[in-house]
Scaffold this active site. Structure first.
Site, PDB file in Angstrom:
ATOM      1  N   GLY A 160      78.235  42.566  -4.071  1.00 42.16           N
ATOM      2  CA  GLY A 160      78.145  43.555  -5.135  1.00 42.16           C
ATOM      3  C   GLY A 160      79.237  43.355  -6.157  1.00 42.16           C
ATOM      4  O   GLY A 160      80.413  43.265  -5.800  1.00 42.16           O
TER       5      GLY A 160
ATOM      6  N   TYR B 287      66.757  36.758 -10.306  1.00 40.23           N
ATOM      7  CA  TYR B 287      67.473  37.990  -9.958  1.00 40.23           C
ATOM      8  C   TYR B 287      67.540  38.931 -11.156  1.00 40.23           C
ATOM      9  O   TYR B 287      67.996  38.557 -12.229  1.00 40.23           O
ATOM     10  CB  TYR B 287      68.884  37.640  -9.491  1.00 40.23           C
ATOM     11  CG  TYR B 287      69.656  38.775  -8.882  1.00 40.23           C
ATOM     12  CD1 TYR B 287      69.604  39.026  -7.514  1.00 40.23           C
ATOM     13  CD2 TYR B 287      70.469  39.585  -9.664  1.00 40.23           C
ATOM     14  CE1 TYR B 287      70.330  40.060  -6.945  1.00 40.23           C
ATOM     15  CE2 TYR B 287      71.194  40.617  -9.108  1.00 40.23           C
ATOM     16  CZ  TYR B 287      71.125  40.855  -7.747  1.00 40.23           C
ATOM     17  OH  TYR B 287      71.854  41.882  -7.191  1.00 40.23           O
ATOM     18  N   SER B 288      67.064  40.160 -10.960  1.00 39.62           N
ATOM     19  CA  SER B 288      67.018  41.121 -12.054  1.00 39.62           C
ATOM     20  C   SER B 288      67.358  42.517 -11.566  1.00 39.62           C
ATOM     21  O   SER B 288      66.693  43.058 -10.676  1.00 39.62           O
ATOM     22  CB  SER B 288      65.619  41.137 -12.700  1.00 39.62           C
ATOM     23  OG  SER B 288      65.527  42.180 -13.654  1.00 39.62           O
ATOM     24  N   ASN B 289      68.370  43.113 -12.154  1.00 36.45           N
ATOM     25  CA  ASN B 289      68.734  44.487 -11.812  1.00 36.45           C
ATOM     26  C   ASN B 289      67.617  45.467 -12.156  1.00 36.45           C
ATOM     27  O   ASN B 289      67.476  46.508 -11.522  1.00 36.45           O
ATOM     28  CB  ASN B 289      70.035  44.874 -12.528  1.00 36.45           C
ATOM     29  CG  ASN B 289      71.235  44.186 -11.920  1.00 36.45           C
ATOM     30  OD1 ASN B 289      71.627  44.473 -10.807  1.00 36.45           O
ATOM     31  ND2 ASN B 289      71.799  43.235 -12.651  1.00 36.45           N
TER      32      ASN B 289
ATOM     33  N   SER C  46      75.944  45.756  -6.432  1.00 35.94           N
ATOM     34  CA  SER C  46      74.591  45.411  -5.997  1.00 35.94           C
ATOM     35  C   SER C  46      74.341  45.556  -4.504  1.00 35.94           C
ATOM     36  O   SER C  46      73.202  45.389  -4.054  1.00 35.94           O
ATOM     37  CB  SER C  46      74.246  43.990  -6.436  1.00 35.94           C
ATOM     38  OG  SER C  46      73.956  43.975  -7.813  1.00 35.94           O
TER      39      SER C  46
END
Length: 346
Positions: A299, A166-168, A76
């Site tokens: 990440g 939080y969202s990818n 991330s």
């Protein structure tokens, strides 16, 4: 790949006291004394760190099969690169953060209560869009196209809009916006706008390439399975990046030092008010035990965990990594950051 935000003052203080000899007064640990604990207590096969403070550079490693020049997957931390691209385009008046997703990607976000007509680019950047995280379905192991990731997301109703979640998927959509606005992929734009100008020779967006460039070590899951070969499309614009310790230090120093964004847009990037102090735009703050706040991102992708943190001016920066998916003891990360950034007493 969500940010780790474990800042438990009591457990951390106890861990630090435990490092001091019982017969003497407590001595503040250093990064060199804490790094081996990522292996001994954190469950990692190996760990490494690289810190820069002005002209001074410090490298340390623990465990076997890890080296300073290794390429690794940064998960991330990709989001900081994508956010930088979007803010550069905003500074060039090629988009506005108040633009809706619908304006750039008509019809993309529709279904299960999700509506791109009411969803702004700002809300994607700071994770307040309400879009479900597609990796909750795929567990980060299924290679997908961006459109497939969005379609999975749209099988779920949104979270409360305006609340940090939080969202990818947010950053997958932003990657699509970059391509729509520029006519080039986010990977190409990152190369020409960030990677080449900063001389990040070890950094790349591998697309569907499953192998790591050399030199590199191995990557492992918690049970010891070798996952060095991995299709980066499991994460895409939310976590595809391959890089090195030195490149991440250089990138965050340049970003926070004002080399990649005009000051107005860098302030925008660090504005956490909408996300209630938890997240800016591709960056999040972390207040350490001594009261100092550092900025950066972490990440996580299968077989790799990375964390970069820096002072607000980018003059001091630390990146550490382990060659497994997560750190077993969450108190070790804030302790390591405090050892680097908090003033040391005699």
């Amino acid at each position: 790949m969500a940010p780790l935000r474990t800042l438990l003052a009591l457990p951390v203080s106890l861990a630090l006291l435990a490092l001091a000899p019982a017969s003497s007064s407590p001595t503040a640990p250093t990064t060199d004394t804490l790094l081996p604990l990522l292996v001994a207590e954190g469950g990692a096969p190996a760990a490494a760190l690289l810190a820069h403070d002005g002209s001074d550079t410090h490298y340390a490693q623990a465990g076997r099969g890890i080296a300073r020049a290794d390429h690794f997957r940064a998960g991330s931390i990709t989001k900081t690169f994508i956010a930088t691209l979007v803010l550069q385009l905003a500074a060039e008046h090629r988009l506005s953060l108040s633009d809706t997703v619908e304006q750039h990607l008509p019809g993309l976000i529709r279904g299960a209560g999700n509506d791109g007509r009411t969803m702004t680019l700002r809300s994607l950047l700071n994770h307040t869009s309400g879009l479900n995280d597609f990796t909750l379905d795929t567990r980060g192991v299924v290679p997908l196209t961006p459109l497939q990731a969005v379609r999975i997301t749209l099988t779920h109703p949104p979270a409360e809009r305006g609340r940090f979640s939080y969202s990818n998927t947010d950053y997958v959509v932003l990657g699509m916006v970059v391509q729509q606005v520029t006519g080039r992929s986010y990977a190409v734009e990152a190369e020409r706008r960030i990677i080449a100008p900063l001389g990040l020779t070890g950094t790349s967006f591998p697309g569907s390439r499953t192998s790591l460039p050399g030199p590199h070590g191995r990557a492992y899951t918690a049970d010891g399975t070798d996952v060095t070969e991995l299709d980066p499309r499991v994460a895409g614009a939310a976590g595809e990046l391959v890089t090195t310790l030195a490149d991440l230090d250089r990138f965050y120093a340049a970003l926070l030092g004002g080399r990649l964004l005009p000051s107005r847009w860098l302030r925008e990037m660090r504005d956490t008010r909408t996300a209630h102090g938890l997240y800016g735009m591709g960056l999040f703050p972390e207040k350490l035990s001594c009261g100092i706040t550092v900025w950066g991102h972490n990440g996580r992708i299968i077989g790799s965990y990375v964390r970069t943190a820096a002072t607000v001016d980018g003059r001091r920066v630390l990146t550490f990594r382990v060659n497994t998916t997560a750190i077993a003891d969450p108190d070790l990360e804030p302790a390591l950051l405090a050892a680097e950034f908090c003033p040391r007493t005699p």
